[in-house]
Design a protein around this motif. Structure first.
Motif, PDB file in Angstrom:
ATOM      1  N   VAL A  50       0.848  -1.188   0.000  1.00  0.00           N
ATOM      2  CA  VAL A  50       0.000   0.000   0.000  1.00  0.00           C
ATOM      3  C   VAL A  50       0.887   1.243   0.000  1.00  0.00           C
ATOM      4  O   VAL A  50       1.800   1.359   0.814  1.00  0.00           O
ATOM      5  CB  VAL A  50      -0.925   0.020   1.244  1.00  0.00           C
ATOM      6  CG1 VAL A  50      -1.751   1.289   1.293  1.00  0.00           C
ATOM      7  CG2 VAL A  50      -1.803  -1.216   1.272  1.00  0.00           C
ATOM      8  N   ILE A  51       0.614   2.167  -0.916  1.00  0.00           N
ATOM      9  CA  ILE A  51       1.374   3.414  -0.973  1.00  0.00           C
ATOM     10  C   ILE A  51       0.915   4.313   0.168  1.00  0.00           C
ATOM     11  O   ILE A  51      -0.280   4.533   0.361  1.00  0.00           O
ATOM     12  CB  ILE A  51       1.169   4.124  -2.323  1.00  0.00           C
ATOM     13  CG1 ILE A  51       1.743   3.253  -3.449  1.00  0.00           C
ATOM     14  CG2 ILE A  51       1.821   5.501  -2.312  1.00  0.00           C
ATOM     15  CD1 ILE A  51       1.475   3.788  -4.838  1.00  0.00           C
ATOM     16  N   GLN A  52       1.885   4.810   0.923  1.00  0.00           N
ATOM     17  CA  GLN A  52       1.584   5.688   2.047  1.00  0.00           C
ATOM     18  C   GLN A  52       2.298   7.017   1.859  1.00  0.00           C
ATOM     19  O   GLN A  52       3.502   7.048   1.628  1.00  0.00           O
ATOM     20  CB  GLN A  52       2.037   5.059   3.362  1.00  0.00           C
ATOM     21  CG  GLN A  52       1.296   3.792   3.706  1.00  0.00           C
ATOM     22  CD  GLN A  52       1.730   3.233   5.042  1.00  0.00           C
ATOM     23  OE1 GLN A  52       2.851   3.446   5.485  1.00  0.00           O
ATOM     24  NE2 GLN A  52       0.827   2.525   5.689  1.00  0.00           N
ATOM     25  N   LYS A  53       1.556   8.090   1.954  1.00  0.00           N
ATOM     26  CA  LYS A  53       2.112   9.433   1.858  1.00  0.00           C
ATOM     27  C   LYS A  53       2.380   9.921   3.280  1.00  0.00           C
ATOM     28  O   LYS A  53       1.461  10.063   4.077  1.00  0.00           O
ATOM     29  CB  LYS A  53       1.114  10.338   1.152  1.00  0.00           C
ATOM     30  CG  LYS A  53       1.674  11.663   0.762  1.00  0.00           C
ATOM     31  CD  LYS A  53       0.610  12.453   0.038  1.00  0.00           C
ATOM     32  CE  LYS A  53       1.122  12.750  -1.340  1.00  0.00           C
ATOM     33  NZ  LYS A  53       0.147  13.508  -2.111  1.00  0.00           N
ATOM     34  N   LYS A  54       3.653  10.133   3.608  1.00  0.00           N
ATOM     35  CA  LYS A  54       4.047  10.552   4.951  1.00  0.00           C
ATOM     36  C   LYS A  54       4.264  12.062   4.996  1.00  0.00           C
ATOM     37  O   LYS A  54       4.725  12.656   4.027  1.00  0.00           O
ATOM     38  CB  LYS A  54       5.354   9.858   5.371  1.00  0.00           C
ATOM     39  CG  LYS A  54       5.275   8.352   5.440  1.00  0.00           C
ATOM     40  CD  LYS A  54       4.537   7.929   6.664  1.00  0.00           C
ATOM     41  CE  LYS A  54       4.642   6.433   6.874  1.00  0.00           C
ATOM     42  NZ  LYS A  54       3.994   6.011   8.082  1.00  0.00           N
ATOM     43  N   ALA A  55       3.935  12.645   6.137  1.00  0.00           N
ATOM     44  CA  ALA A  55       4.121  14.080   6.325  1.00  0.00           C
ATOM     45  C   ALA A  55       4.102  14.405   7.810  1.00  0.00           C
ATOM     46  O   ALA A  55       3.800  13.537   8.634  1.00  0.00           O
ATOM     47  CB  ALA A  55       3.021  14.856   5.608  1.00  0.00           C
ATOM     48  N   CYS A  56       4.436  15.636   8.125  1.00  0.00           N
ATOM     49  CA  CYS A  56       4.326  16.151   9.490  1.00  0.00           C
ATOM     50  C   CYS A  56       3.580  17.472   9.441  1.00  0.00           C
ATOM     51  O   CYS A  56       3.717  18.234   8.488  1.00  0.00           O
ATOM     52  CB  CYS A  56       5.694  16.426  10.100  1.00  0.00           C
ATOM     53  SG  CYS A  56       6.479  15.015  10.833  1.00  0.00           S
ATOM     54  N   LEU A  57       2.802  17.711  10.464  1.00  0.00           N
ATOM     55  CA  LEU A  57       2.272  19.043  10.724  1.00  0.00           C
ATOM     56  C   LEU A  57       3.024  19.558  11.938  1.00  0.00           C
ATOM     57  O   LEU A  57       3.135  18.856  12.939  1.00  0.00           O
ATOM     58  CB  LEU A  57       0.780  18.994  11.038  1.00  0.00           C
ATOM     59  CG  LEU A  57      -0.177  18.958   9.877  1.00  0.00           C
ATOM     60  CD1 LEU A  57      -1.615  18.875  10.385  1.00  0.00           C
ATOM     61  CD2 LEU A  57      -0.021  20.169   8.997  1.00  0.00           C
ATOM     62  N   HIS A  58       3.555  20.754  11.832  1.00  0.00           N
ATOM     63  CA  HIS A  58       4.305  21.352  12.940  1.00  0.00           C
ATOM     64  C   HIS A  58       3.515  22.517  13.497  1.00  0.00           C
ATOM     65  O   HIS A  58       3.144  23.424  12.755  1.00  0.00           O
ATOM     66  CB  HIS A  58       5.666  21.871  12.458  1.00  0.00           C
ATOM     67  CG  HIS A  58       6.562  20.807  11.955  1.00  0.00           C
ATOM     68  ND1 HIS A  58       7.340  20.048  12.779  1.00  0.00           N
ATOM     69  CD2 HIS A  58       6.791  20.350  10.702  1.00  0.00           C
ATOM     70  CE1 HIS A  58       8.031  19.179  12.055  1.00  0.00           C
ATOM     71  NE2 HIS A  58       7.706  19.346  10.797  1.00  0.00           N
ATOM     72  N   PHE A  59       3.270  22.481  14.799  1.00  0.00           N
ATOM     73  CA  PHE A  59       2.676  23.621  15.483  1.00  0.00           C
ATOM     74  C   PHE A  59       3.812  24.386  16.120  1.00  0.00           C
ATOM     75  O   PHE A  59       4.633  23.815  16.834  1.00  0.00           O
ATOM     76  CB  PHE A  59       1.688  23.176  16.566  1.00  0.00           C
ATOM     77  CG  PHE A  59       1.217  24.304  17.435  1.00  0.00           C
ATOM     78  CD1 PHE A  59       0.204  25.135  16.992  1.00  0.00           C
ATOM     79  CD2 PHE A  59       1.796  24.543  18.666  1.00  0.00           C
ATOM     80  CE1 PHE A  59      -0.226  26.197  17.782  1.00  0.00           C
ATOM     81  CE2 PHE A  59       1.375  25.591  19.463  1.00  0.00           C
ATOM     82  CZ  PHE A  59       0.357  26.418  19.016  1.00  0.00           C
ATOM     83  N   LYS A  60       3.878  25.687  15.832  1.00  0.00           N
ATOM     84  CA  LYS A  60       4.893  26.535  16.457  1.00  0.00           C
ATOM     85  C   LYS A  60       4.179  27.686  17.137  1.00  0.00           C
ATOM     86  O   LYS A  60       3.615  28.559  16.487  1.00  0.00           O
ATOM     87  CB  LYS A  60       5.876  27.048  15.415  1.00  0.00           C
ATOM     88  CG  LYS A  60       6.636  25.904  14.772  1.00  0.00           C
ATOM     89  CD  LYS A  60       7.823  26.368  14.001  1.00  0.00           C
ATOM     90  CE  LYS A  60       8.418  25.150  13.331  1.00  0.00           C
ATOM     91  NZ  LYS A  60       9.758  24.957  13.519  1.00  0.00           N
ATOM     92  N   GLY A  61       4.184  27.662  18.453  1.00  0.00           N
ATOM     93  CA  GLY A  61       3.519  28.709  19.224  1.00  0.00           C
ATOM     94  C   GLY A  61       4.527  29.597  19.926  1.00  0.00           C
ATOM     95  O   GLY A  61       5.738  29.432  19.796  1.00  0.00           O
ATOM     96  N   ARG A  62       4.013  30.531  20.702  1.00  0.00           N
ATOM     97  CA  ARG A  62       4.878  31.455  21.434  1.00  0.00           C
ATOM     98  C   ARG A  62       5.689  30.739  22.503  1.00  0.00           C
ATOM     99  O   ARG A  62       5.242  29.766  23.081  1.00  0.00           O
ATOM    100  CB  ARG A  62       4.021  32.526  22.100  1.00  0.00           C
ATOM    101  CG  ARG A  62       3.521  33.550  21.129  1.00  0.00           C
ATOM    102  CD  ARG A  62       2.778  34.652  21.859  1.00  0.00           C
ATOM    103  NE  ARG A  62       1.469  34.733  21.223  1.00  0.00           N
ATOM    104  CZ  ARG A  62       0.348  34.920  21.862  1.00  0.00           C
ATOM    105  NH1 ARG A  62       0.326  35.073  23.148  1.00  0.00           N
ATOM    106  NH2 ARG A  62      -0.778  34.973  21.204  1.00  0.00           N
TER     107      ARG A  62
END
Length: 167
Positions: A50-62
């Motif tokens: 199965v093809i899997q698309k990997k990624a990250c979401l980065h939260f950058k706060g104060r």
């Protein structure tokens, strides 16, 4: 001597669907409640055919607050964050009570709720928990204590003694 939680990494038992369609269009979210979240593609892998698309979401706060949310095919399957930094907003912070730990976890999941659909019962496993020692022993410099425990091994600690650093 206090042993406190610092950085945690966990995996959700049931991946969480994202709310923003970020994987689909490969862009940073626009002006939404999630304006501090940034998308970072990681490439494509094949797992069990199965093809899997990997990624990250980065939260950058104060104040150094951050969350790394791990994504596979538009589903969040894990995260990494520093609980003290997220709650208190500054590097070098420590949590001093169960109440602070609970508030920190609630804050992290509250922020994730802006970009993912959270079920009522969130089920996850801790993959990694970084601990820090906080202590003051009159007459004993921290380096002496560090030297005395650096070779102590526990079967679930994966770092070698040479990888430890004094901060």
């Amino acid at each position: 001597i206090f042993i406190m939680l610092d950085t945690i990494t966990l995996r959700f038992r049931r991946p969480l669907p994202d709310r923003l369609g970020i994987i689909k269009d490969h862009t940073r979210p626009g002006e939404t409640l999630a304006s501090n979240w940034y998308y970072q593609p990681k490439g494509t892998t094949v797992f069990n055919g199965v093809i899997q698309k990997k990624a990250c979401l980065h939260f950058k706060g104060r104040g150094g607050r951050y969350i790394r949310l791990f994504l596979t095919n538009r589903f969040a399957d894990g995260l990494s964050t520093s609980l003290p930094n997220f709650l208190l907003g500054r590097e070098g912070s420590i949590l001093t009570s169960q109440e602070e730990l609970d508030r920190s976890m609630d804050s992290v999941f509250g922020e994730i709720g802006r970009v993912c659909e959270l079920p009522e019962e969130l089920d996850y496993d801790f993959i990694r928990v970084d601990l820090c020692l906080q202590f003051r022993i009159p007459g004993l410099p921290p380096s002496a204590f560090f030297t005395s425990v650096r070779s102590a091994r526990h079967p679930l600690i994966h770092s070698s003694a040479e990888e430890w650093t004094v901060r």
